[in-house]
Design a protein around this motif. Structure first.
Motif, PDB file in Angstrom:
ATOM      1  N   ASP A  79      44.786  44.562  38.450  1.00 40.29           N
ATOM      2  CA  ASP A  79      44.715  43.964  39.780  1.00 40.29           C
ATOM      3  C   ASP A  79      45.282  45.381  40.688  1.00 40.29           C
ATOM      4  OD1 ASP A  79      44.957  42.636  42.195  1.00 40.29           O
ATOM      5  OD2 ASP A  79      46.003  41.044  41.117  1.00 40.29           O
ATOM      6  N   LEU A  80      44.635  45.571  41.569  1.00 38.50           N
ATOM      7  CA  LEU A  80      45.146  46.820  42.341  1.00 38.50           C
ATOM      8  C   LEU A  80      45.656  46.373  43.693  1.00 38.50           C
ATOM      9  CD1 LEU A  80      42.041  49.162  42.205  1.00 38.50           C
ATOM     10  CD2 LEU A  80      44.162  49.230  41.033  1.00 38.50           C
ATOM     11  N   GLY A 121      42.183  33.719  44.833  1.00 38.02           N
ATOM     12  CA  GLY A 121      40.944  34.175  45.401  1.00 38.02           C
ATOM     13  C   GLY A 121      40.287  35.292  44.842  1.00 38.02           C
ATOM     14  N   ASN A 122      41.331  36.223  44.238  1.00 43.75           N
ATOM     15  CA  ASN A 122      40.996  37.540  43.689  1.00 43.75           C
ATOM     16  C   ASN A 122      40.547  36.801  42.087  1.00 43.75           C
ATOM     17  OD1 ASN A 122      41.634  39.813  44.953  1.00 43.75           O
ATOM     18  ND2 ASN A 122      43.681  40.122  44.053  1.00 43.75           N
ATOM     19  N   ARG A 130      31.859  37.033  39.962  1.00 46.59           N
ATOM     20  CA  ARG A 130      31.328  38.212  38.976  1.00 46.59           C
ATOM     21  C   ARG A 130      31.513  39.598  39.774  1.00 46.59           C
ATOM     22  NH1 ARG A 130      31.879  36.280  34.395  1.00 46.59           N
ATOM     23  NH2 ARG A 130      30.392  34.788  33.412  1.00 46.59           N
ATOM     24  N   VAL A 131      32.214  39.573  40.885  1.00 48.45           N
ATOM     25  CA  VAL A 131      32.379  40.652  41.600  1.00 48.45           C
ATOM     26  C   VAL A 131      33.209  41.629  40.717  1.00 48.45           C
ATOM     27  CG1 VAL A 131      33.579  42.207  43.695  1.00 48.45           C
ATOM     28  CG2 VAL A 131      32.506  39.507  43.825  1.00 48.45           C
ATOM     29  N   ASN A 132      32.948  42.988  40.699  1.00 49.38           N
ATOM     30  CA  ASN A 132      33.899  43.793  39.715  1.00 49.38           C
ATOM     31  C   ASN A 132      35.306  43.723  39.905  1.00 49.38           C
ATOM     32  OD1 ASN A 132      35.096  46.367  39.166  1.00 49.38           O
ATOM     33  ND2 ASN A 132      33.275  47.133  38.260  1.00 49.38           N
ATOM     34  N   ALA A 133      36.309  43.691  39.143  1.00 49.59           N
ATOM     35  CA  ALA A 133      37.371  43.469  39.383  1.00 49.59           C
ATOM     36  C   ALA A 133      38.015  44.908  39.983  1.00 49.59           C
ATOM     37  CB  ALA A 133      38.275  43.417  38.200  1.00 49.59           C
ATOM     38  N   MET A 140      40.798  43.454  48.423  1.00 47.96           N
ATOM     39  CA  MET A 140      41.864  42.443  48.833  1.00 47.96           C
ATOM     40  C   MET A 140      43.015  43.442  49.234  1.00 47.96           C
ATOM     41  SD  MET A 140      42.692  39.299  49.072  1.00 47.96           S
ATOM     42  CE  MET A 140      41.571  38.379  48.139  1.00 47.96           C
ATOM     43  N   ASN A 141      43.131  44.429  48.572  1.00 49.54           N
ATOM     44  CA  ASN A 141      44.507  45.421  48.675  1.00 49.54           C
ATOM     45  C   ASN A 141      44.336  45.805  50.498  1.00 49.54           C
ATOM     46  OD1 ASN A 141      46.679  46.986  48.662  1.00 49.54           O
ATOM     47  ND2 ASN A 141      45.605  48.618  47.946  1.00 49.54           N
TER      48      ASN A 141
END
Length: 163
Positions: A79-80, A121-122, A130-133, A140-141
């Motif tokens: 998680d960035l 939400g993330n 299925r969005v790339n993490a 989001m960042n």
């Protein structure tokens, strides 16, 4: 090369691998211990109760976020956006208290719920959509950081003590 020299060289290689693996596995711990000892020897106030309590209070939020991040890493993700979400949650709590007149505990709960909602939400973006993490948390960042700057105007939120 002689047979004896080959045996000595072969015996030295596993020893070297062992040393490198110790550094790889315990390097952070060893560096922390070395820093702690160096600071304790160089300063008379480092090992005082007040300083150690101050260090613990300053490290607690980062430690709490690191525990949550460790769970994500152990599950194989990353998680960035953790830092930006934590900052935005603090901005929401501070704005709710200072500008909206909400009492301190409900304002803090609102900030925590904001962080929970953004984290959820993330998670939903990554697992359901299925969005790339990497893409989801990086986006989001930037979004959350931009919202925090827009709300505060880039300034600190000052809370005056009632005297």
């Amino acid at each position: 090369m002689s047979t004896r020299a080959a045996r000595i060289g072969a015996a030295a290689r596993p020893l070297r691998r062992l040393q490198l693996s110790v550094v790889r596995d315990y390097g952070i711990v060893l560096a922390f211990m070395a820093l702690f000892i160096a600071l304790a020897l160089s300063s008379d106030v480092f090992l005082t109760r007040d300083n150690l309590v101050n260090l613990a209070f300053q490290a607690a939020p980062i430690g709490i976020m690191a525990c949550g991040g460790a769970l994500v890493f152990m599950a194989g993700g990353f998680d960035l956006s953790v830092g930006a979400i934590a900052a935005f949650s603090a901005v929401v709590a501070g704005t709710a208290f200072v500008d909206w007149g909400i009492p301190v505990w409900p304002a803090m709960a609102l900030g925590a719920l904001t962080g929970l909602g953004l984290g959820l939400g993330n998670g939903l973006l990554v697992t359901v959509a299925r969005v790339n993490a990497f893409i989801a948390t990086l986006a989001m960042n930037f979004i959350v950081y931009g919202l925090a700057v827009a709300i505060t105007g880039g300034f600190l939120i000052s809370i005056d003590s009632p005297d």
